[in-house]
Design an enzyme around this catalytic site. Sequence first.
Site: not given
Length: 660
Positions: A2, A52, A54, A76, A100, A364
Site C-alpha cells: 500500500c 488488496s 490479504i 508491507g 496482518d 523476486s
Amino acid sequence: MCGLSGKLNFDRHQPVDPALLRQMTDLLAHRGPDGRGEYLFGPVALGHRRLSIIDLETGAQPMSNEDGTVWVVFNGEIYNFRELRKELEGQGHIFRSSSDTEVIVHLYEQIGDRCVDRLRGMFAFALWDARRYRLLLARDHVGIKPLYFANTGKSLIFASEIKSLLADPELARTVNLRSLDRFLSHYYLPGQETLLEGIFKLAPGSTLTVEDGAVKTQPFWDLRVDGEPRSQSFDDAVAELRELLSRSIEAHMVSDVPVGVLLSGGVDSTGILAYAAQYAQRPLHTFTMGFAGQGFADERPYARLASKAFSTVHHEISMSAEDFRDFLPRYVWHMEEPVCEPPAVGLYFVSALARDASIKVLLSGEGGDEAFGGYSEYRNLLLLERLKDVFGKRSGLLRRGFEGLAKAGWARGSHYAALVDRPLSDYYYSRTAGPTTPFNRLKSSLYNTDLLQELGAGPAEMPTQRLFAHVKDASRLARMLYVDTRTWLPDDLLVKADKMTMAASVELRVPLLDVSILEFAASLPPQYKVAGWNLKRILKAALAPSIPSAIIKRKKTGFPVPYGEWMRTELKAFVFDTLLASDAATSAYFSPAAVRGLLQTHQEGRGCSKEVFSLLVLEMWLRKFTPLSGFCRIGQSPSPEGTQSSPLRAPAARDLASVR
C-alpha cells in the site's frame, strides 16, 4: 502492499487540513488502487491507499484497536502474523479482521515499541497512540519498504513517497548540494539524506517517535558480521540453508490473490521458483523480458528453461529503445531520487505485464548477491587485497604491473592500479562506484564555480567509510557485504524494486531478504560464500539439486539493459538535446563544455554510459521536482508528467506472449 501518508502538528490546537491529507494520499494512488482511507483527529492525520492482498473484505485501513485509541497505517506484509495473532488472542486481544495489519495494533498494545522486534516481513508503518499522544514510525530491518519524513519545526510530515510530502506547502524545497555531490560519487544516494533539504529516509531497522514535542530516531536491528564464524561443516550449513529457504518462501507465498515469479534466468530467481512451485495452490505464472534489436544479451532462453522445468504459465515482453525513452519521465517521477538504475525501466514493464495477467504479487530473487557474495567485484577486490599483502612494501611494483596490463589492453588495469596504495575502507564506496569513476576524477572540471564554492574544498563524505569503521574487526568480504547491505541494497536495489513495481500496482516480495537468511549468511565463514573464482558457493550448492544445471553453471549477467548502446544510436539526439539544451537545469551546477565532452567520450565508445544516464535522469529530476533556475525553491508539487511529458506507450500486443 500500500501507500501511507500523514502529518502531526506539534501544536495540539492546530488541526491538519483534510484537503492536504486527501492530496497527499491521492498522490499515492498507484500504490493502492483498491481503496483509500483516512483518520483525522485534530492535529494528527493518517492517510492510506490500499492494494488488496490479504483479507480482501475486512482489511481496510487506517485500522484501530477495540476502543479506537490506537490507529495504524501500514505498507508491507507480516509473514508471521498468524502465529502472532494466536499468541495475542491467548492474551485476551480481540480481532475484527483477518489481516496482518491488525496484528501490529495489538502487538503494540501488548509490548509497545518492541513490537518491531517480533515482526517478520517487510513493513513501514505509522501508529498513533491517542492515550499517550504519541506517534511511532517504523521501517523493516533491511529497508524493503520506504518511509520518508520531514520535520518542519511545526510538524512532522511522513509518507511512503517524497511526492506525497511535497504536497505540503510548509516544506521549503531546496536542492541538497551535498546529496548532489554524493549522487555523482555513488550513482545513487546512500544514507538518510535525499536530494531535497529537510526530507529524509527513515533508516532501515529504525523507529521514529514523537512524544511531548521530542522527535527521536532509534535503531532496533543491525546485521552482525564481526562475530566468530560458525564452526558448522559446509554440508551441514547447506542443509540448514535449504530449510531456511523452504520456510521463507513458504511464508512469502501466503496471499489471498495469485502469486507469480520474476524470472531473470539466473540462479536466485530460478531457486525461488523451485521452492515456490512446491507450495503453489494454483499454476504459477512467471515473467521475464528481453530487448528489441540484434546483438544484445538475452535472458529469455534461460527463463524459458526454468519455466519448462517447473511447468509454469510463462509470459515475456520485449522492450525497445523507444519504450525506454518514452518511460523515462515516469521513471524519474516514480523513483523520486536520481538513481542510475536502467534495469528499473525494464522492471516496470515486466511488472505491468504481470498486472495485465491479473497477478498482483511477484516473488523476486533480490538480495542473494549481497547476502552470499554474488558479484565479481567481491572476488576481484579480495584478490587485489591478497596481492597487496604479498607485495607489501613493493606496492609500486604491483601498481606498475597493473599499469602494464592496462597498456596491453586490459580496461580494468588502470582502475586496480589506482587502488594499490589505498585501503579497502577508503576506496570501497560500494560495488557501484569508487574513486576511479569518471565523475570522481572529473568533478573539478565538471562542477561549475558556484557549485565548487558551495561544496567547499574538502572531499565528499562517504557513508561507506563510517560503516567500514563500524565493522572494522570483520573479514574483508564481510565488510563489503555489510556495506552493500546497508547502502547499495536499500538505497538503490530496493528503491528500484519498490517504486517500479508499485508504479504498476504490483507487490514485490523478496524471500532471500528474510532476516533469518541474512543472519545465517552473515554468520558463515567467508570461504563458504566466495572461494577462489566461485561466487555464492553455498547458495549454489543448496539450489543445485533443484534447478537446471545449465542455470547453475552460467555466468552471471545481471539484467543487461542495452541502454549504453541505445544512447549512442537511437537515443543519441534525445540525450544531446536534453543535456545540451540552452535552458538545461543541470547548467546551474555543471559546465556545459564538460558535459559535452563527456557525451563525446561516450559517443566514441570509451565508456561513461553510467555517467551519461546519471546526468540524464538528474536533468529530468530537476525539471520535475525543482524550478529551472538553479539553487532555488519550488512552490508547488510537480505534476507526474512534468515538463517533458512523453506519452507512456503501453506494451504492444505483439510484444506479449503467454506459453505453457
